[in-house]
Design an enzyme around this catalytic site. Structure first.
Site, PDB file in Angstrom:
ATOM      1  N   SER A 113       0.870  -1.146   0.136  1.00 26.28           N
ATOM      2  CA  SER A 113       0.010   0.095  -0.066  1.00 26.28           C
ATOM      3  C   SER A 113       0.880   1.138  -0.106  1.00 26.28           C
ATOM      4  CB  SER A 113      -0.987  -0.032   1.364  1.00 26.28           C
ATOM      5  OG  SER A 113      -2.128   0.852   1.016  1.00 26.28           O
TER       6      SER A 113
ATOM      7  N   HIS B 157      -7.311  -5.837   0.919  1.00 26.57           N
ATOM      8  CA  HIS B 157      -6.237  -5.314   1.230  1.00 26.57           C
ATOM      9  C   HIS B 157      -5.345  -5.666   2.352  1.00 26.57           C
ATOM     10  CE1 HIS B 157      -3.838  -1.562   0.136  1.00 26.57           C
ATOM     11  NE2 HIS B 157      -4.029  -1.146   1.419  1.00 26.57           N
TER      12      HIS B 157
ATOM     13  N   TRP C  24     -10.380  -0.130  -3.737  1.00 24.52           N
ATOM     14  CA  TRP C  24     -10.097   1.447  -3.765  1.00 24.52           C
ATOM     15  C   TRP C  24      -8.709   1.603  -4.536  1.00 24.52           C
ATOM     16  CZ3 TRP C  24     -11.801   5.699  -1.893  1.00 24.52           C
ATOM     17  CH2 TRP C  24     -10.955   6.556  -1.285  1.00 24.52           C
TER      18      TRP C  24
ATOM     19  N   LYS D 216       4.033   2.128  -2.730  1.00 22.89           N
ATOM     20  CA  LYS D 216       4.375   3.557  -3.429  1.00 22.89           C
ATOM     21  C   LYS D 216       5.769   3.986  -3.259  1.00 22.89           C
ATOM     22  CE  LYS D 216      -0.209   5.372  -1.920  1.00 22.89           C
ATOM     23  NZ  LYS D 216      -1.261   4.803  -2.575  1.00 22.89           N
TER      24      LYS D 216
HETATM   25  C1  GTR Z   1      -4.917   4.519   2.425  1.00 26.43           C
HETATM   26  C2  GTR Z   1      -4.882   5.581   1.108  1.00 26.43           C
HETATM   27  C3  GTR Z   1      -4.199   4.625   0.037  1.00 26.43           C
HETATM   28  C4  GTR Z   1      -2.926   3.397   0.606  1.00 26.43           C
HETATM   29  C5  GTR Z   1      -3.629   2.943   1.909  1.00 26.43           C
HETATM   30  C6  GTR Z   1      -2.591   2.295   2.765  1.00 26.43           C
HETATM   31  O1  GTR Z   1      -5.260   5.417   3.151  1.00 26.43           O
HETATM   32  O2  GTR Z   1      -5.769   5.838   0.541  1.00 26.43           O
HETATM   33  O3  GTR Z   1      -3.530   5.080  -1.069  1.00 26.43           O
HETATM   34  O4  GTR Z   1      -2.099   4.063   0.606  1.00 26.43           O
HETATM   35  O5  GTR Z   1      -3.787   3.981   2.769  1.00 26.43           O
HETATM   36  O6  GTR Z   1      -1.441   2.748   2.749  1.00 26.43           O
HETATM   37  O7  GTR Z   1      -2.934   1.408   3.583  1.00 26.43           O
END
Ligand code: GTR
Length: 439
Positions: free
Chosen positions: A273, A415, A364, A277
């Site tokens: 997540s 996720h 998402w 990035k």
């Molecule tokens: C969320 C964000 C996502 C992703 C996620 C994560 O808040 O919207 O882009 O980065 O966190 O890191 O779990």
């Protein structure tokens, strides 16, 4: 799409609560999840120069297009990593146990100092597990963790270091030793014993050692040590927290490349997540990184912001402005015009092995956008004589595409990082590097 400030506030609150373990069914109300409702968009072409001409040779890619794309992310998304952030690393080995995990592993814990003042100043704690009796330097998978090194495995030998918290209603951040109950809480996400048994090393650092993941916390960031001389820290393309966390991964690579038990040519980065990035951006900037295992890094990472489905730039910028450079805000509401998108980010990994992983329950992050991004980046792999994704049709759930230098799967579930993800990752690395253990 209507997003009231109260609704956004409650969303941010939800995100704040899930920082430690972002293992959630990521789908939030008020956003588009309908493929047929995506406004038309133009997919950026990694093999088209900014002047519109086509990139036809590897030489054109390396000398012109690749630097162009890095600059697009420097100026519009993650910000520029300051030139003076190149440090002479000082490593202090805090602990080594050559009989860890009942003799299956060597465990090392190393403090890496970034600033010249001896054994004070900014540092991060690297936890490294290596297969015992490897008889050769080991390939290592490196990633940042969310909750502290003690969370990755229930190993009493892991020495906890302070973590950042913001207790409910508190104004100030707190930096204290973690609750002992957090030891091993991320064992599933890290699969340390499986990685070791497959002949790979595993290295990790707590991302809070570089910068706390909170708004208005940059005073505690490593960024403070590298204020770009002659450029205001508030410059519109000054690096953000993702840049600082990626920089930290490169400092860990500095150490790993110097450790004789590590195969310096096979240092792989991974991340989940937001930390996915980070892994993507670290590999984009650091060519010493040999491969990338990118887990659901979503929008602002491997996914396509130009596809208006799932998370929006508006949500990223509203909830996490400190992750990015100030220029990123310019693209809020103009998602389909952003000049630096996920497929360009992934193309910067080429021709090194790249695994893009999605989860069906992670709308998402737009799993289809993550696949299309890997497919687009594959054109650069082919130009550079490597193979991209072996199939241009998105695979079915739990049926990985492993054979190319670019691999992809969409797994069932939410996720998170699971045993399934790691099994596919290790199979992929075995295909790329050769099996690490004699079966
Ligand atoms: C969320 C964000 C996502 C992703 C996620 C994560 O808040 O919207 O882009 O980065 O966190 O890191 O779990």
């Amino acid at each position: 799409m209507i997003c009231s400030s109260l609704f956004r506030a409650s969303l941010a609150a939800i995100f704040f609560l899930v920082i430690a373990t972002p293992a959630t069914a990521q789908q939030f109300p008020g956003y588009n999840y309908d493929e047929t409702k995506i406004p038309s968009y133009v997919l950026l072409d990694p093999l088209q120069l900014n002047d519109g001409s086509a990139v036809k040779t590897p030489e054109q890619w390396w000398r012109r297009r690749r630097p162009e794309i890095v600059r697009l992310f420097d100026e519009n998304v993650f910000g520029r990593t300051p030139d003076n952030a190149r440090v002479r690393l000082r490593a202090h080995v805090v602990e080594i146990d050559r009989h860890a995990l009942a003799g299956r592993a060597v465990r090392k814990q190393i403090d890496l100092y970034f600033t010249p003042d001896a054994d004070r100043g900014a540092k991060m704690r690297l936890l490294l597990y290596l297969p015992a009796h490897a008889g050769k330097p080991s390939a290592v998978v490196l990633g940042l963790n969310f909750g502290g090194n003690q969370t990755v495995l229930d190993d009493p030998g892991i020495l906890p270091t302070p973590v950042w918290t913001k207790p409910k209603g508190a104004i100030k951040l707190e930096h204290n030793l973690p609750d002992e109950k957090t030891r091993g809480t991320q064992t599933q996400e890290w699969q340390v014993e499986k990685v070791i048994d497959r002949g790979y090393g595993l290295a990790t650092v707590y991302y809070g050692d570089l910068e706390p993941d909170f708004k208005d916390a940059s005073q505690y960031s490593v960024r403070q040590h590298f204020l770009d001389s002659g450029r205001a820290a508030s410059a519109a393309d000054a690096w953000g927290a993702i840049g600082a966390w990626a920089w930290g991964l490169s400092r860990a690579v500095d150490y790993l490349a110097s450790d004789r038990d590590v195969d310096a040519k096979r240092i792989v980065v991974t991340g989940h997540s937001r930390l996915g990035k980070v892994a993507d951006w670290a590999a984009a900037q650091d060519l010493r990184i040999a491969a990338v295992l990118s887990t659901e890094s979503g929008k602002g990472g491997q996914s396509l912001s130009r596809r208006q489905i799932g998370e929006t730039l508006e949500h990223l910028e509203h909830s996490f402005p400190y992750w990015f450079c100030a220029n990123y805000a310019k693209w809020v509401g103009h998602d389909q015009e952003i000049p630096a998108d996920g497929n360009l980010l992934l193309s910067l990994v080429a021709p090194r092995p790249l695994y893009v992983a999605s989860a069906a329950g992670d709308e998402w992050s737009d799993p289809r956008g993550e696949f299309l991004s890997a497919l687009s980046a594959s054109s650069v792999y082919k130009l550079l004589g490597a193979s991209g994704l072996v199939d241009s049709t998105m695979p079915l759930v739990d049926q990985p595409l492993l054979e190319g230098n670019v691999a992809y799967h969409i797994r069932s579930g939410k996720h998170d990082v699971t045993q399934f993800d790691w099994e596919q990752y290790l199979n992929f690395l075995d295909l790329q590097f050769g099996k690490q253990v004699r079966q």
